[in-house]
Design a protein around this motif. Sequence first.
Motif, PDB file in Angstrom:
ATOM      1  N   SER A 166      25.970  38.293  41.369  1.00  0.00           N
ATOM      2  CA  SER A 166      26.113  37.079  42.156  1.00  0.00           C
ATOM      3  C   SER A 166      24.748  36.579  42.580  1.00  0.00           C
ATOM      4  N   THR A 210      27.162  29.389  45.014  1.00  0.00           N
ATOM      5  CA  THR A 210      27.005  30.707  44.430  1.00  0.00           C
ATOM      6  C   THR A 210      27.091  30.601  42.914  1.00  0.00           C
ATOM      7  N   ALA A 250      23.275  33.904  45.478  1.00  0.00           N
ATOM      8  CA  ALA A 250      23.511  33.021  46.609  1.00  0.00           C
ATOM      9  C   ALA A 250      22.412  31.972  46.679  1.00  0.00           C
TER      10      ALA A 250
END
Length: 125
Positions: A21, A77, A23
């Motif tokens: 992931s 994201t 951010a």
Amino acid sequence: QELLAESGGGSVQSGGSLRLSCAVSGSSSSRYVMGWFRQVPGKEREGVASVATYGRKVYAESVKGRFTISQDNAMNTLALQMNSLKPEDTAWYYCAARRAEYDAATLNPQDYAYWGQGTQVTVSS
């Protein structure tokens, strides 16, 4: 404060899966072309996957069919789902962003101005 921050790296066995992931801090990624890259010692940084603001995606041939790049609805994201991992996938993985004056997905690291710190992915046999 960094614009991009990766998470989700780790160690897995061959054939396993990981989900990375990224951010996006301070602004939405809607005005950026986004990408995932990887690098190992002694080799050039390699483009893995990229997505344009309108959703078109490109993948490196080495990961096509195994990796999937995606964004959430708010575009704050960026994710990389990695399946059927191989030892050759072992690398530091980086999230990157490019201002979208020219809105096209690209796997060329020289096209990107913003980079995260990276996260380690290790695949053992």
